[in-house]
Write an enzyme that holds these catalytic residues in place. Structure first.
Site, short mmCIF file in Angstrom:
data_model
loop_
_atom_site.label_atom_id
_atom_site.label_comp_id
_atom_site.label_asym_id
_atom_site.label_seq_id
_atom_site.Cartn_x
_atom_site.Cartn_y
_atom_site.Cartn_z
N HIS A 148 0.70 -1.31 0.05
CA HIS A 148 0.02 -0.11 -0.12
C HIS A 148 0.67 0.75 0.12
O HIS A 148 1.98 0.87 0.29
CB HIS A 148 -1.26 -0.22 1.13
C1 T46 Z 1 3.10 0.26 6.79
C2 T46 Z 1 3.37 -0.70 7.70
C3 T46 Z 1 5.41 -0.41 7.17
C4 T46 Z 1 -3.90 -0.42 13.53
O1 T46 Z 1 -4.65 -0.51 14.21
N1 T46 Z 1 -3.38 1.19 14.22
C5 T46 Z 1 -1.58 0.92 13.92
O2 T46 Z 1 -0.79 1.61 13.86
C6 T46 Z 1 -1.48 0.12 12.86
C7 T46 Z 1 0.14 0.50 11.63
C8 T46 Z 1 -2.38 -0.95 11.63
N2 T46 Z 1 -3.94 -0.99 12.97
C9 T46 Z 1 -4.67 -2.06 12.28
C10 T46 Z 1 -4.63 -1.98 10.77
C11 T46 Z 1 -4.79 -3.29 9.96
O3 T46 Z 1 -6.66 -4.22 10.89
O4 T46 Z 1 -3.49 -3.39 12.27
C12 T46 Z 1 -4.00 -4.16 10.66
C13 T46 Z 1 -2.24 -4.42 10.15
O5 T46 Z 1 -2.39 -3.50 9.67
P1 T46 Z 1 -1.51 -3.31 7.67
O6 T46 Z 1 -2.47 -4.36 6.99
O7 T46 Z 1 -1.84 -1.84 7.38
O8 T46 Z 1 -0.38 -3.75 7.78
P2 T46 Z 1 1.16 -3.25 7.34
O9 T46 Z 1 2.57 -4.28 8.19
O10 T46 Z 1 1.16 -3.87 6.12
O11 T46 Z 1 1.69 -2.18 7.67
C14 T46 Z 1 2.00 -1.54 7.98
C15 T46 Z 1 1.47 -0.16 8.11
O12 T46 Z 1 -0.52 0.01 8.39
C16 T46 Z 1 1.94 0.68 7.29
O13 T46 Z 1 1.54 1.85 6.93
O14 T46 Z 1 3.76 1.08 5.86
O15 T46 Z 1 3.21 -1.44 8.32
#
Ligand code: T46
Length: 134
Positions: free
Chosen positions: A52
C-alpha cells in the site's frame, strides 16, 4: 521525485561497555514530528507486509532486530533497501508504494510515523495509487 526524498538516515549510537544506545527525536533525526510508533514482529518466514501507500503519512522504518527488504515505488521508479541495523533506518515520504519481505527469523520492524492510525490515509489499490502518483 518522491523516491529521491526516501533515504537511509543514520541515528546516534552511544557505545558503552554495558551495550549500545540509540535514540530518535522529532525533526532532529527524522524530518517530521513523531506521533505514533508501531512494530512488526513474530513475522513468519515468507510473509509479506505493506502492499500500500500513504497519502500524507511520513514514516521511518528501523530493523530493531534481524533484517528485511523494503521495496519502494513512487509510480515512476522503484528501489529496494535491505535494513539490518538498529542505528539506521529508511525514511519514507508520502505517496510511496511499499512492500516489505525477506524477513529473517526473529526480526522486528519498528516504524515511527507522523500521525495516528487512519485507514483513510491508505491507498491499497495499486492502480489508484498510480493514477494519483502520475
Ligand atoms: C506500513 C507498514 C510498514 C492499527 O490498528 N493501528 C496501526 O497503527 C497500524 C499500523 C495498523 N493497525 C491495524 C490495521 C489492520 O487491521 O492493524 C492491521 C494490520 O495493518 P496493515 O495490514 O496495514 O499492516 P502492514 O504491516 O501491511 O502495514 C503496516 C502499516 O499499516 C503501514 O503504515 O507502512 O506497516
Amino acid at each position: 521525485m518522491p523516491l529521491d526524498d526516501c533515504r537511509l538516515l543514520q541515528l546516534p549510537k552511544i557505545e558503552d561497555r554495558r551495550g549500545n544506545l540509540t535514540f530518535i527525536e522529532s525533526h532532529r533525526h527524522v524530518p517530521f514530528a513523531i506521533e505514533r510508533v508501531y512494530y512488526l514482529y513474530d513475522v513468519p518466514g515468507g510473509a509479506e507486509r505493506g502492499g500500500h501507500a500513504h497519502r500524507n503519512l511520513h514514516q521511518f522504518l528501523v530493523a530493531m532486530s534481524g533484517s528485511f527488504d523494503v521495496k519502494i515505488d513512487d509510480g515512476h521508479r522503484k528501489a529496494t533497501y535491505h535494513l539490518n541495523r538498529s542505528y539506521s533506518g529508511l525514511y519514507l515520504c508520502p505517496m510511496i508504494w511499499r512492500e516489505i519481505d525477506n524477513f529473517s527469523s526473529a526480526s522486528v520492524c519498528m516504524v515511527v510515523a507522523s500521525a495516528p492510525y487512519d485507514e483513510a490515509d491508505y491507498l491499497r489499490d495499486y492502480d489508484e495509487f498510480l493514477r494519483l502518483a502520475r
